[in-house]
Design a protein around this motif. Structure first.
Motif, PDB file in Angstrom:
ATOM      1  N   HIS A   1       0.846  -1.192   0.000  1.00 17.63           N
ATOM      2  CA  HIS A   1       0.000   0.000   0.000  1.00 17.63           C
ATOM      3  C   HIS A   1       0.882   1.243   0.000  1.00 17.63           C
ATOM      4  O   HIS A   1       1.873   1.298   0.726  1.00 17.63           O
ATOM      5  CB  HIS A   1      -0.888   0.034   1.239  1.00 17.63           C
ATOM      6  CG  HIS A   1      -2.018  -0.956   1.205  1.00 17.63           C
ATOM      7  ND1 HIS A   1      -1.988  -2.111   0.472  1.00 17.63           N
ATOM      8  CD2 HIS A   1      -3.226  -0.939   1.829  1.00 17.63           C
ATOM      9  CE1 HIS A   1      -3.127  -2.766   0.645  1.00 17.63           C
ATOM     10  NE2 HIS A   1      -3.891  -2.079   1.464  1.00 17.63           N
TER      11      HIS A   1
ATOM     12  N   ASP B   1      -3.178   0.562   7.626  1.00 18.79           N
ATOM     13  CA  ASP B   1      -3.288  -0.559   6.693  1.00 18.79           C
ATOM     14  C   ASP B   1      -1.943  -0.734   5.995  1.00 18.79           C
ATOM     15  O   ASP B   1      -1.607   0.011   5.095  1.00 18.79           O
ATOM     16  CB  ASP B   1      -4.390  -0.272   5.677  1.00 18.79           C
ATOM     17  CG  ASP B   1      -4.709  -1.484   4.816  1.00 18.79           C
ATOM     18  OD1 ASP B   1      -4.074  -2.531   5.001  1.00 18.79           O
ATOM     19  OD2 ASP B   1      -5.595  -1.355   3.956  1.00 18.79           O
TER      20      ASP B   1
ATOM     21  N   TYR C   1      -7.042 -10.475   4.249  1.00 18.10           N
ATOM     22  CA  TYR C   1      -5.653 -10.279   3.827  1.00 18.10           C
ATOM     23  C   TYR C   1      -5.062 -11.612   3.343  1.00 18.10           C
ATOM     24  O   TYR C   1      -5.784 -12.500   2.882  1.00 18.10           O
ATOM     25  CB  TYR C   1      -4.847  -9.669   4.983  1.00 18.10           C
ATOM     26  CG  TYR C   1      -5.232  -8.234   5.274  1.00 18.10           C
ATOM     27  CD1 TYR C   1      -4.927  -7.227   4.363  1.00 18.10           C
ATOM     28  CD2 TYR C   1      -5.900  -7.884   6.445  1.00 18.10           C
ATOM     29  CE1 TYR C   1      -5.273  -5.910   4.621  1.00 18.10           C
ATOM     30  CE2 TYR C   1      -6.248  -6.563   6.702  1.00 18.10           C
ATOM     31  CZ  TYR C   1      -5.934  -5.581   5.780  1.00 18.10           C
ATOM     32  OH  TYR C   1      -6.279  -4.277   6.033  1.00 18.10           O
TER      33      TYR C   1
ATOM     34  N   TYR D   1     -10.489   3.910   6.557  1.00 17.79           N
ATOM     35  CA  TYR D   1      -9.959   2.790   5.774  1.00 17.79           C
ATOM     36  C   TYR D   1      -9.821   3.170   4.294  1.00 17.79           C
ATOM     37  O   TYR D   1     -10.744   3.696   3.682  1.00 17.79           O
ATOM     38  CB  TYR D   1     -10.899   1.592   5.912  1.00 17.79           C
ATOM     39  CG  TYR D   1     -10.547   0.431   5.027  1.00 17.79           C
ATOM     40  CD1 TYR D   1      -9.445  -0.363   5.300  1.00 17.79           C
ATOM     41  CD2 TYR D   1     -11.312   0.142   3.898  1.00 17.79           C
ATOM     42  CE1 TYR D   1      -9.119  -1.423   4.476  1.00 17.79           C
ATOM     43  CE2 TYR D   1     -11.002  -0.919   3.076  1.00 17.79           C
ATOM     44  CZ  TYR D   1      -9.898  -1.702   3.363  1.00 17.79           C
ATOM     45  OH  TYR D   1      -9.571  -2.749   2.546  1.00 17.79           O
ATOM     46  N   HIS D   2      -8.656   2.889   3.723  1.00 11.42           N
ATOM     47  CA  HIS D   2      -8.370   3.136   2.302  1.00 11.42           C
ATOM     48  C   HIS D   2      -8.676   4.572   1.877  1.00 11.42           C
ATOM     49  O   HIS D   2      -9.211   4.816   0.786  1.00 11.42           O
ATOM     50  CB  HIS D   2      -9.103   2.123   1.405  1.00 11.42           C
ATOM     51  CG  HIS D   2      -8.352   0.821   1.296  1.00 11.42           C
ATOM     52  ND1 HIS D   2      -8.643  -0.141   0.355  1.00 11.42           N
ATOM     53  CD2 HIS D   2      -7.316   0.343   2.005  1.00 11.42           C
ATOM     54  CE1 HIS D   2      -7.818  -1.170   0.494  1.00 11.42           C
ATOM     55  NE2 HIS D   2      -6.995  -0.894   1.503  1.00 11.42           N
TER      56      HIS D   2
HETATM   57 ZN    ZN Z   1      -5.745  -2.382   2.262  1.00  7.05          ZN
END
Ligand code: ZN
Length: 456
Positions: A206, A212, A316, A344-345
């Protein structure tokens, strides 16, 4: 002269940075410092960002990080390693030549694996088909990828998207997809007394996202340091830092006849620095020792509330390790699971979301898990098995008499004595008693010192 602030040094981060720096000296602060160093790097499933991340990470790991390259085009299990993606620059310029969206400001602004786009002018409508934003979170930039579908795009805050009113915009993505490139992953092996292995796996694909991927990576690094410093290790510990999905598939492909059969326990580590309680997702096996050990350790009151969840084939890299052909005993340890927290993201998953104290607590939990794993199947014999031994005479009996709840430590003494018949291991004692593994371990130590218990 003070150094220029890093690019991610947004007002939101600046507001909490003094607290982050002042808080919680050791070891969470050092972990957070590494996380901040890694955060700006543009990582993807291949490319220089992963190599740079592993180079920096190697400085914080015990010696021996093995960095491997898997050539693009290599068949790995049912997949093929894609061309290597690298990006140097990307922007959207308005009619005055101003960069209204600038990859140099934030790596999330470009859809990961975008195909190259030479500088060109587009109408606003043409451009809009390549834009991604979040109307419900208008100030945040989303994280988007398109690894296996050749396309390109930009990600931006929705409120900025609505301000794009020029008739035409110039776009450019200075990137390349090299079919002669490779996929990069790293692994570190800490040998133990046996070649039975404990696997810790983290994704490193990422870009600028803190909780994350990076929180798991830095926690794994500190855990490796702690394990390396231990005088003895029963198990061999293997840390793998892989791009999500294609990286773990590549690793499984390359190790299916070597390390894979030796893995006795494993954890995928992610989301360990953000908000929320610890959440453990069991392996596909569901009742593997790792599943039972983590549940027993999480009963430790100081770790706070926690959640246990059953396996599901979405998540994951446990998806790969637990696929039926491998069916490895690998669970997934996080705090609030992915997609269940609003940052998130998005660009809000930045270093301000991750707190040093959360990282430090995650490290503590992992140390407890490793200690429990090393001892979970130990068995003991009660040396005074006829009637209860007189604990008070040996200074082991406190406030158990009378009304009220006996304390955990005293209940642990009684449970261990009761189950120390050579048939029940330490993990079963924790499960039968409902006590934490640490309480059982402390009771075992006290009883051995008092000569009431013998390890078999
Ligand atoms: Zn992710």
């Amino acid at each position: 002269m003070p150094a220029a602030p890093p690019k991610w040094h947004t007002p939101e981060v600046a507001a909490v940075l003094p607290e982050l720096v002042a808080a919680d000296g050791r070891p969470g602060q050092a972990m957070h410092r590494l996380l901040r160093e890694l955060y700006p790097i543009c990582r993807s499933i291949t490319g220089e960002g992963v190599r740079q991340t592993l180079r920096i990470l190697g400085q914080h790991l015990p010696p021996g990080l093995d960095v491997r390259e898997v050539p693009s085009g290599t068949a790995v299990l049912d997949w093929t390693v894609p061309p290597e993606w690298n990006i140097r620059d990307a922007y959207i310029k308005d009619q005055h030549g101003r960069r209204v969206v600038d990859f140099q400001r934030h790596s999330l602004h470009v859809v990961s694996y975008s195909v190259p786009v030479p500088p060109q002018w587009l109408t606003r409508q043409e451009l809009d088909a390549h834009l991604h934003s979040l109307p419900a979170q208008p100030t945040l930039t989303p994280y988007r990828t398109s690894y296996y579908q050749p396309t390109w795009g930009f990600c931006l805050p929705h409120q900025l998207r609505e301000q794009l009113q020029d008739e035409r915009y110039e776009v450019c993505i200075d990137a390349d997809l090299n079919p002669a490139g490779s996929l990069t992953y790293g692994q570190l092996v800490l040998p133990g007394d046996t070649d039975e292995e404990v696997l810790f796996s983290c994704h490193i694909c990422h870009p600028s996202l803190a909780n994350d991927n990076l929180a798991g990576v830095v926690t794994a690094a500190w855990l490796a340091q702690w394990l390396a410093a231990r005088p003895r290790r029963r198990y061999t510990y293997r840390f793998v830092f892989v791009p999500g999905t294609i990286g773990s598939i590549s690793w499984l492909h390359e190790h299916r006849h070597s390390a894979v059969p030796r893995i006795k326990h494993g954890l995928v580590l992610s989301l360990l620095g953000g908000p929320g309680e610890f959440t453990y997702k069991r392996s596909r096996q569901g009742t593997a020792a790792i599943d039972r050990v983590v549940a027993a350790v999480l009963r430790e009151a100081a770790l706070g509330a926690h959640q246990l969840r059953d396996f599901s084939p979405y998540g994951y890299d446990e998806r790969q390790y637990c696929s039926p052909g491998f069916n490895l005993p690998v669970g997934c340890l996080t705090r609030t699971p992915f997609a269940e927290f609003p940052e998130y993201h998005t660009s809000a998953d930045n270093p301000s979301l991750v707190r040093p104290r959360q990282l430090a607590a995650s490290m503590r939990l992992l140390r407890l898990i490793c200690r429990a794993l090393e001892q979970h199947d130990r068995r003991y014999q009660n040396r005074q098995p006829y009637g209860e031994p007189q604990l008070g005479r040996r200074g082991l009996y406190g406030a158990l008499k009378g009304t009220g709840n006996p304390k955990e430590a005293e209940m642990a003494l009684l449970w261990v004595l009761s189950l120390a018949d050579g048939q029940h291991d330490a993990l079963t004692m924790a499960e039968r008693s409902g006590l934490s593994f640490s309480a059982i371990r402390r009771a075992v130590r006290s009883l051995c010192q008092a000569d009431l218990l013998a390890a078999l």
